[in-house]
Design a protein around this motif. Structure first.
Motif, PDB file in Angstrom:
ATOM      1  N   GLY A   1       0.695  -1.520   0.117  1.00  0.00           N
ATOM      2  CA  GLY A   1      -0.270  -0.184  -0.107  1.00  0.00           C
ATOM      3  C   GLY A   1       0.496   1.221   0.149  1.00  0.00           C
ATOM      4  N   THR A   2       1.550   1.488   0.604  1.00  0.00           N
ATOM      5  CA  THR A   2       3.338   2.400   0.980  1.00  0.00           C
ATOM      6  C   THR A   2       3.480   2.551  -0.347  1.00  0.00           C
ATOM      7  N   LEU A   3       3.697   1.928  -1.027  1.00  0.00           N
ATOM      8  CA  LEU A   3       4.605   1.928  -2.647  1.00  0.00           C
ATOM      9  C   LEU A   3       3.817   1.880  -3.241  1.00  0.00           C
ATOM     10  N   GLY A   4       1.898   1.639  -3.306  1.00  0.00           N
ATOM     11  CA  GLY A   4       1.592   1.780  -4.093  1.00  0.00           C
ATOM     12  C   GLY A   4       1.068   3.590  -3.983  1.00  0.00           C
ATOM     13  N   ASP A   5       1.266   3.802  -2.853  1.00  0.00           N
ATOM     14  CA  ASP A   5       1.356   5.700  -2.710  1.00  0.00           C
ATOM     15  C   ASP A   5       2.651   6.508  -3.315  1.00  0.00           C
ATOM     16  N   LEU A   6       3.403   5.856  -3.425  1.00  0.00           N
ATOM     17  CA  LEU A   6       4.658   6.689  -3.715  1.00  0.00           C
ATOM     18  C   LEU A   6       4.015   6.394  -5.528  1.00  0.00           C
ATOM     19  N   ILE A   7       3.990   5.349  -5.646  1.00  0.00           N
ATOM     20  CA  ILE A   7       3.990   5.120  -6.919  1.00  0.00           C
ATOM     21  C   ILE A   7       3.211   6.487  -7.869  1.00  0.00           C
ATOM     22  N   GLU A   8       1.522   6.481  -7.254  1.00  0.00           N
ATOM     23  CA  GLU A   8       0.741   7.708  -7.737  1.00  0.00           C
ATOM     24  C   GLU A   8       1.663   9.202  -7.073  1.00  0.00           C
ATOM     25  N   SER A   9       2.018   8.829  -6.432  1.00  0.00           N
ATOM     26  CA  SER A   9       2.990  10.992  -5.860  1.00  0.00           C
ATOM     27  C   SER A   9       3.734  11.187  -7.591  1.00  0.00           C
ATOM     28  N   LYS A  10       4.586   9.359  -7.539  1.00  0.00           N
ATOM     29  CA  LYS A  10       5.470   9.630  -9.065  1.00  0.00           C
ATOM     30  C   LYS A  10       4.923   9.646  -9.910  1.00  0.00           C
ATOM     31  N   PHE A  11       3.606   9.817 -10.363  1.00  0.00           N
ATOM     32  CA  PHE A  11       2.938  10.219 -11.983  1.00  0.00           C
ATOM     33  C   PHE A  11       2.362  11.729 -11.542  1.00  0.00           C
ATOM     34  N   LYS A  12       2.548  11.702  -9.954  1.00  0.00           N
ATOM     35  CA  LYS A  12       1.866  13.131 -10.059  1.00  0.00           C
ATOM     36  C   LYS A  12       2.656  14.201  -9.434  1.00  0.00           C
ATOM     37  N   ARG A  13       3.907  13.815  -9.650  1.00  0.00           N
ATOM     38  CA  ARG A  13       5.488  14.796  -9.931  1.00  0.00           C
ATOM     39  C   ARG A  13       5.394  15.252 -10.824  1.00  0.00           C
ATOM     40  N   ASN A  14       5.572  13.969 -11.687  1.00  0.00           N
ATOM     41  CA  ASN A  14       5.644  13.401 -13.225  1.00  0.00           C
ATOM     42  C   ASN A  14       4.572  14.829 -13.982  1.00  0.00           C
ATOM     43  N   ALA A  15       3.312  14.990 -13.762  1.00  0.00           N
ATOM     44  CA  ALA A  15       2.666  15.893 -14.430  1.00  0.00           C
ATOM     45  C   ALA A  15       2.495  17.155 -14.100  1.00  0.00           C
ATOM     46  N   GLY A  16       3.726  18.049 -12.486  1.00  0.00           N
ATOM     47  CA  GLY A  16       3.256  19.361 -11.824  1.00  0.00           C
ATOM     48  C   GLY A  16       2.250  19.479 -10.699  1.00  0.00           C
TER      49      GLY A  16
END
Length: 267
Positions: free
Chosen positions: A213-228
């Motif tokens: 679950g923590t990894l899933g949260d971090l991965i979505e954060s990576k997508f959001k970071r890439n999208a700004g």
């Protein structure tokens, strides 16, 4: 109305909606997650800069087809393999140091394998023994919520060491440990007093939920970071979008489904 109160009210509505639809009937459960998938596809397409119409068609058709009563078990296993392969690709994406732009094919791979298929798999979990068991879904959701809540509370109060500062500056190792401990305690409680299944089984599920679950949260954060962007959407005041609330479920679902498959095979 204060931000804290707004966040609490929208969170309460979300929780009650999920629990109510899950307990009411299998049809209300599937309908709700079909709607959540629809909104999540729209939000994810915004993050990936994709036009949503074709992905919506893909997602809704797949959701309906794979939730028909005559779904072949082999097809579910193929879905699981596809989700696990894309999850591995998502982990590689998470640990990439440079924010590389995704090409069109990679965007659709993530859309289908990271988002659509895992949500379909999640809706398969309560039917794993060919009967509808809403207590399994309720228990999974409660552990996910407890993990998120206490990771936030412990991290905010005593957190010092950053977990993955480059992607999520607010997450701490202390918060992760706090979420893990309370996930295990919740799993113990649920196994003993609610779902009446093996305590060992639900301790393992709690460990899966906390870690993945923590990894899933971090991965979505990576997508959001890439999208700004900070949030995937704004439909839930104080919480962001539905994708922000489902990120743990998305990454946990294939692993929990695999765990149940192994459990029933061994037994």
């Amino acid at each position: 109305m204060s931000t804290t109160l707004t966040r609490a009210l929208s969170g309460a509505v979300y929780v009650l909606l999920l629990i109510g639809a899950t307990l009411y009937s299998p049809y209300s459960f599937l309908l709700l997650f079909g709607i959540l998938l629809l909104f999540s596809i729209v939000e994810f397409c915004k993050l990936l800069h994709l036009k949503p119409m074709f992905p919506i068609i893909i997602g809704m058709v797949a959701f309906i087809l794979f939730n028909l009563n005559n779904t072949i078990k082999t097809n579910e296993i193929l879905l699981l393999i596809a989700a696990l392969l894309v999850s591995t690709r998502a982990l590689l994406f998470l640990f990439e140091k440079h924010n590389k732009k995704l090409d069109q094919s990679s965007k659709y791979v993530f859309l289908i394998g990271y988002l659509i298929i895992p949500i379909i798999i999640f809706t398969k979990i309560p039917f794993i023994s060919n009967e509808y068991h809403p207590k399994i879904i309720i228990s999974l959701l409660v552990i996910i919520w407890m993990n998120d809540t206490f990771a936030y509370l412990v991290g905010r109060s005593i957190g010092k060491k950053k977990l993955f500062e480059r992607i999520s500056p607010k997450k701490t190792i202390e918060g992760f440990i706090g979420g893990l401990i309370f996930s295990i305690l919740t799993g113990l409680f649920l196994a003993r007093f609610y779902i009446s299944e093996s305590i060992t089984q639900w301790i393992l599920i709690a460990l899966i939920i906390s870690g993945f679950g923590t990894l899933g949260d971090l991965i979505e954060s990576k997508f959001k970071r890439n999208a700004g962007v900070k949030d995937s959407g704004s439909i839930m005041p104080g919480h962001g979008g539905f994708l922000d609330r489902l990120d743990s479920i998305i990454f946990v679902a294939p692993i929990v489904y695999l765990f149940y498959q192994i459990l029933y095979y061994v037994s």
